[in-house]
Design a protein around this motif. Sequence first.
Motif, short mmCIF file in Angstrom:
data_model
loop_
_atom_site.label_atom_id
_atom_site.label_comp_id
_atom_site.label_asym_id
_atom_site.label_seq_id
_atom_site.Cartn_x
_atom_site.Cartn_y
_atom_site.Cartn_z
N UNK A 163 1.34 -1.79 0.10
CA UNK A 163 0.05 0.47 -0.06
C UNK A 163 0.84 1.53 -0.15
N UNK A 164 2.04 0.98 0.73
CA UNK A 164 2.56 2.35 1.06
C UNK A 164 3.45 2.91 -0.61
N UNK A 165 4.25 1.95 -1.11
CA UNK A 165 4.53 2.21 -1.88
C UNK A 165 4.14 2.96 -2.71
N UNK A 166 3.03 2.34 -3.01
CA UNK A 166 1.71 2.99 -3.82
C UNK A 166 1.97 4.73 -3.79
N UNK A 167 1.42 4.29 -2.02
CA UNK A 167 0.67 5.49 -1.75
C UNK A 167 1.42 6.51 -1.76
N UNK A 168 2.93 7.17 -1.05
CA UNK A 168 3.52 7.74 -0.72
C UNK A 168 3.97 8.45 -2.52
N UNK A 169 4.38 7.89 -3.38
CA UNK A 169 4.44 9.17 -4.99
C UNK A 169 3.34 9.30 -4.73
N UNK A 170 1.99 9.17 -4.69
CA UNK A 170 0.77 9.28 -5.63
C UNK A 170 1.21 10.54 -4.17
N UNK A 171 0.96 11.39 -2.66
CA UNK A 171 0.49 11.92 -1.74
C UNK A 171 1.49 13.21 -2.14
N UNK A 172 2.81 12.41 -2.47
CA UNK A 172 4.04 13.49 -2.30
C UNK A 172 3.31 14.25 -4.20
N UNK A 173 2.81 13.62 -4.80
CA UNK A 173 2.71 14.16 -6.43
C UNK A 173 1.85 15.17 -6.23
N UNK A 174 0.68 14.82 -5.41
CA UNK A 174 -0.60 15.62 -5.19
C UNK A 174 -2.00 15.55 -5.61
N UNK A 175 -1.82 13.42 -5.21
CA UNK A 175 -3.11 12.91 -6.08
C UNK A 175 -3.42 12.27 -4.77
N UNK A 176 -5.34 12.56 -4.96
CA UNK A 176 -5.58 11.76 -3.90
C UNK A 176 -5.43 10.20 -3.90
N UNK A 177 -5.88 9.29 -3.03
CA UNK A 177 -5.95 7.55 -3.74
C UNK A 177 -6.98 7.13 -2.95
N UNK A 178 -7.37 5.92 -3.64
CA UNK A 178 -8.13 4.68 -2.97
C UNK A 178 -7.72 3.89 -2.82
N UNK A 179 -7.25 3.82 -1.35
CA UNK A 179 -6.87 1.83 -1.54
C UNK A 179 -7.98 0.64 -1.99
N UNK A 180 -7.03 0.01 -2.23
CA UNK A 180 -8.35 -0.96 -2.60
C UNK A 180 -7.59 -2.48 -2.23
N UNK A 181 -7.47 -3.24 -1.03
CA UNK A 181 -6.52 -4.29 -0.16
C UNK A 181 -6.58 -5.25 -1.13
N UNK A 182 -5.79 -6.33 -0.80
CA UNK A 182 -6.83 -8.03 -0.67
C UNK A 182 -7.96 -8.30 0.12
N UNK A 183 -8.46 -9.43 0.22
CA UNK A 183 -9.42 -9.56 1.51
C UNK A 183 -8.89 -10.02 2.27
N UNK A 184 -7.55 -11.11 1.74
CA UNK A 184 -6.99 -12.26 3.01
C UNK A 184 -6.64 -11.77 3.84
#
Length: 515
Positions: A163-184
């Motif tokens: 999650x964080x490896x995708x979230x961190x660059x999106x935040x730095x870029x200024x783009x909001x994130x919707x995370x969908x984690x795997x259910x298990x």
Amino acid sequence: MRTVESWTQGRWWSSSDGARVVVDAVTGEPFASVSSAGLDAPGVVAFARGTGGPALRASGFRARGTLVKELALALKARRDELVELSARTGATAADAAVDVDGAIGTALVFAAKAKALPEGNVWAEGDVEPLGRGGSFAGRHLLTPLTGVAFQVNAFNFPVWGMVEKLAPALVAGVPTIVKPATPTAYVAEHAVRILVESGLLPDGALQLVCGSVSGVLDELGGQDLVSFTGSAQTAALLRAHPAVTHRSARFNAEADSLNASVLGPDVAPGSPELDLYADAVVAELTCKAGQRCTAIRRVLVPDALVGPVCDALVGRLERVVVGAPGADGVTMGALAGPDQRAAVLDGIERLRAAGPVLTGGGPPERAVGADPVRGAFVAPTLLRADDAQVVAPHEVEAFGPVATVVGYRDVPHAVDLLARGGGSLVASLVSADDAVVRAVVLGAAAHHGRVLVLDADCAAESTGHGTPMPQLVHGGPGRAGGGEEEGGLRAVAHHLQRTAVQGSPRVLALLADG
Ligand code: NAP
């Protein structure tokens, strides 16, 4: 049983309709229920675009880098909670450290990289290009944040790092994130998001979490949005074919499965320290996260003459692995994430048997320390040996668990050919101290791999290992591996920005480059 919640439009919520029950990977007992029935997908996307995006972009790249650093420190302060919870997924403390500490370290690298960016929201890239003889007309690439949303769909094996490896660059870029984690393993991702939300650092709408089905979200996405996927090639193909991507050009990135290989150079002698180095690396990859790493070594490529000694070295080490409940006495390898994952791995082993004999393992372990080996999702560390390098199974079947196959090669061109037979992989590694071998293997493998690691006595002490992607460098691979690129330092930030070729007078270009 705990109810896994989603965090959307500024509130925690859950549904009991159509809930999926997730079991504890070690005991097999029901542990959590997950449902997003009733999700207001248009509302979630609109909240990200209308509230999260503007709030994030009210500051600039560097300030958001500082935000990412503070979020990493918030995770660090409560990392033990995540490690403890991860035991339910079958992860030992060492496995959980790869996920949790790996996430924190990755976020800190992105935060540090952001210091090289401008204060504002305009990143002027490269030089000003003169476009007229008199010097009054020129052009330059300006990168500015997309105004949409980053929709991030993650795999079960790394609920925090993934999650964080995708979230961190999106935040730095200024783009909001919707995370969908795997259910298990969604309950671990949910807890990580809870920590981030409770830190009070995030602007409203900058991060939302949907645990369960995300039906309807893709229907809302278009040209200002991104879909970043990690998981199986099958799901990647499904998402890639959605009109959001095919017709409306949402940016799509996939990290899919991969038949990574490690080559033992022909210059390595039996009984040498290099052979030990190689065997240790293969065993570390096979047992870390019980082999549930997208970068794990699946194909062990060794010179024909060394197949016997390498198999002996690996079997000896693998038979000393202690399988059992995370935290139980002496346990060095935990469980798979759940019964579905175990069934898929056992099926993979059956398919790999077509290639040659199982040298050790091959099914559930006879005993699991502190757990029932049948009720828990355990698989014994498993090594197979291909009878013939040309057989298909080791180059096609990804058993996503503690499973690898030894394949003999004739000479260096043959090893290079076998590397490519993975159809595109995330990573290959090579143990060799022979410059000609290193050149031939690395340059031969490069087109088919996103990363290549060369291990020798010079770098062994500091090497981060075959399986560990580094946030400074690209993680991804061509072909079967999904054809995507993540991480790679500021490249991952740039992926969330639009590159616009702006033309005009040098004065106007300078004005705009200042943001
Ligand atoms: P998966 O079944 O493809 O699931 C991946 C993600 O996609 C999950 O969050 C899943 O949610 C979601 N998903 C499934 N169907 C969907 C749909 N129709 N619409 C939207 N989302 C959907 O893969 P997995 O079993 O979790 O992961 C194992 C695979 O991932 C392995 O093949 C491994 O090689 C690969 N992997 C690759 C990398 C990499 O970096 N390249 C890293 C880790 C894993 P649900 O769980 O709710 O179904």
